[in-house]
Design an enzyme around this catalytic site. Sequence first.
Site, mmCIF file in Angstrom:
data_model
loop_
_atom_site.group_PDB
_atom_site.id
_atom_site.type_symbol
_atom_site.label_atom_id
_atom_site.label_comp_id
_atom_site.label_asym_id
_atom_site.label_seq_id
_atom_site.Cartn_x
_atom_site.Cartn_y
_atom_site.Cartn_z
ATOM 1 C CG HIS A 56 80.470 47.222 69.227
ATOM 2 N ND1 HIS A 56 79.452 46.078 68.714
ATOM 3 C CD2 HIS A 56 81.509 46.945 68.617
ATOM 4 C CE1 HIS A 56 80.175 45.563 67.770
ATOM 5 N NE2 HIS A 56 81.408 46.213 67.675
ATOM 6 C CG HIS A 93 85.462 49.488 67.583
ATOM 7 N ND1 HIS A 93 86.252 48.059 67.724
ATOM 8 C CD2 HIS A 93 84.537 49.139 66.791
ATOM 9 C CE1 HIS A 93 85.415 47.109 67.434
ATOM 10 N NE2 HIS A 93 84.323 47.714 66.728
ATOM 11 C CG ASP A 142 88.668 44.661 70.312
ATOM 12 O OD1 ASP A 142 87.593 44.971 69.864
ATOM 13 O OD2 ASP A 142 89.097 43.291 69.855
ATOM 14 C CB ILE A 143 89.230 39.474 72.827
ATOM 15 C CG1 ILE A 143 90.056 38.613 73.252
ATOM 16 C CG2 ILE A 143 88.815 39.445 71.343
ATOM 17 C CD1 ILE A 143 89.155 37.290 73.589
ATOM 18 C CB VAL A 192 79.796 41.606 68.310
ATOM 19 C CG1 VAL A 192 78.843 41.356 69.496
ATOM 20 C CG2 VAL A 192 81.032 40.519 68.183
ATOM 21 C CG ASN A 238 82.989 48.492 62.203
ATOM 22 O OD1 ASN A 238 83.504 49.266 61.739
ATOM 23 N ND2 ASN A 238 83.936 47.869 62.989
HETATM 24 P P1 5GP Z 1 82.899 44.574 65.159
HETATM 25 O O1 5GP Z 1 83.886 43.932 64.466
HETATM 26 O O2 5GP Z 1 81.517 43.989 65.438
HETATM 27 O O3 5GP Z 1 82.692 46.164 65.133
HETATM 28 O O4 5GP Z 1 83.643 44.445 66.560
HETATM 29 C C1 5GP Z 1 83.717 43.721 67.373
HETATM 30 C C2 5GP Z 1 84.728 43.595 68.378
HETATM 31 O O5 5GP Z 1 84.621 42.745 69.556
HETATM 32 C C3 5GP Z 1 86.058 43.016 67.476
HETATM 33 O O6 5GP Z 1 87.126 44.272 67.904
HETATM 34 C C4 5GP Z 1 86.572 41.754 68.684
HETATM 35 O O7 5GP Z 1 88.079 41.686 68.611
HETATM 36 C C5 5GP Z 1 85.922 42.015 69.779
HETATM 37 N N1 5GP Z 1 85.489 40.920 70.519
HETATM 38 C C6 5GP Z 1 84.891 40.045 69.959
HETATM 39 N N2 5GP Z 1 84.717 38.650 70.858
HETATM 40 C C7 5GP Z 1 85.374 39.199 72.073
HETATM 41 C C8 5GP Z 1 85.572 38.911 73.314
HETATM 42 O O8 5GP Z 1 85.086 37.547 73.535
HETATM 43 N N3 5GP Z 1 85.979 39.580 74.419
HETATM 44 C C9 5GP Z 1 86.417 40.941 74.085
HETATM 45 N N4 5GP Z 1 86.931 41.658 75.004
HETATM 46 N N5 5GP Z 1 86.280 41.333 72.508
HETATM 47 C C10 5GP Z 1 85.785 40.761 71.796
#
Ligand code: 5GP
Length: 113
Positions: free
Chosen positions: A99, A101, A29-30, A95, A86
């Site tokens: 996915h 985590h 994760d970024i 996103v 989520n």
């Molecule tokens: P969500 O909030 O949708 O459950 O999780 C999306 C995750 O994707 C977040 O934890 C966010 O930090 C990660 N994320 C968003 N953009 C990028 C990216 O460009 N690269 C990587 N490696 N992770 C990302």
Amino acid sequence: MATLFTKIINREIPAKIVYETDKVCAFQDIHPQAPHHIVIVPKAEIPTINDLTPETAHYVGDLFLAAKEIATQLGVTEKGYRVVMNCNGDGGQTVFHIHLHLLAGRPMTWPPG
Ligand code: 5GP
């Protein structure tokens, strides 16, 4: 249009990929929320849990099997780890490509924020 995560899978956007099969891809994760924070994504684009069907539900099993393998690679199976998915705004989804985590490397608290 391809999702952000499909672009990562296709190497159009860089990411530290840690695990990949024909069905899933996993990368760091970024914005890590734990010492180990891996995002595990199916190669099929399914926007949210709400879009799952009996025909696509097997992708979720693939994500969990990948989580187990990655946890083994990380050496955290005995100490433990957390997996989170989520859904939509209140769930904290940002996103829209389902996915899982995988968070590990520190004790987790409950309830989550
Ligand atoms: P969500 O909030 O949708 O459950 O999780 C999306 C995750 O994707 C977040 O934890 C966010 O930090 C990660 N994320 C968003 N953009 C990028 C990216 O460009 N690269 C990587 N490696 N992770 C990302």
